[in-house]
Design a protein around this motif. Structure first.
Motif: not given
Length: 263
Positions: A6-17
């Motif tokens: 779940i953490i990996a999926e959330l981080n993947k979709h947090k695209k705005l640096p």
């Protein structure tokens, strides 16, 4: 539950640096400090200007993402504008005092009128906007919007002695041009006829000439719409075309009396 997945999926979709919500919070703090510096008698100007510079420097670090933009000079340019902004805001406060029979003192205007607060934050944000630094001004006016119900885009151009009565529900778009001694009431919209993205650089919002009064819930739309000077726009009017100077525009309600046959 695979927590790591779940953490990996959330981080993947947090695209705005650059989406750092601390910028929003720090902008609100800066706005409060700025307002108190200009108006509060117990807030020392000299000390607070140093605090403001430090707070603004932090905003620069968080919001100036383009290394080619001269963010280091923004504060120096901005601070020189503050006396002129304060002078305009004093004229706004006097206009409210002179126009509103419910106002009891000038102190009441500064402390208790949401329309004045919204105008103040708009004027403070507008000078930053003009320097090509758009995000912080937008956060400033959105902060005022949340507190007052008045949504003024920092890109709008507003002249001297501006009066917003009751405030709630007022919307003023980015390319609106408002001249001097204009009064508007709650629920007024100065908006665009079209919202296509390719119109971003086009004047989309109306021009309001000097000495115009716009009453509650009137809607005026379009970049080519000009309300001529000394005109009065009545409550609930809907306009998408220009009005000549010295005009009165009003909405005529249709009244039906209930009778036994049509109840």
């Amino acid at each position: 539950m695979d927590k790591q997945k779940i953490i990996a999926e959330l981080n993947k979709h947090k695209k705005l640096p650059h989406l750092d919500y601390r910028l929003k919070e720090k902008t609100e703090s800066f706005t409060n400090t700025l307002f108190y510096t200009l108006f509060d008698v117990n807030t020392p100007v000299s000390e607070n200007l140093t605090i403001l510079e430090q707070e603004f420097s932090l905003l620069m670090d968080m919001a100036c993402w383009d290394s080619h933009k001269p963010c280091s000079t923004v504060w120096e340019n901005y601070i020189q504008k503050l006396p002129g902004i304060l002078e305009k805001l004093n004229l706004d406060a006097e206009a409210i005092l002179n126009c509103d029979p419910a106002s009891l003192s000038i102190q009441e205007i500064y402390m208790a009128y949401p329309g004045f607060y919204a105008i103040a934050i708009y004027r403070l944000a507008h000078e930053l906007y003009k320097q090509g630094f758009p995000l912080v001004p937008r956060l400033m006016t959105e902060y005022a919007h949340r507190q007052t119900g008045v949504d003024i885009n920092p890109g709008a151009q507003i002249g001297k002695s501006f009066f917003i009565d009751h405030a709630t529900g007022v919307v003023i778009g980015e390319t609106a041009l408002i001249h001097d001694n204009v009064k508007i009431y709650q629920g007024v919209t100065l908006g665009a006829l079209y919202v296509a993205k390719n119109l971003q650089k086009v004047k989309r919002h109306p021009t309001i000439m000097s000495n115009v009064t716009i009453y509650a819930n009137a809607t005026i739309l379009g970049g080519e719409t000009v309300i001529g000077e000394n005109s009065v726009i009545g409550g609930n009017a809907w306009l998408t075309a220009s009005v000549p100077p010295n005009s009165t525009v009003f909405h005529t309600p249709e009244i039906k009396i209930k009778t036994t046959s049509n109840v």
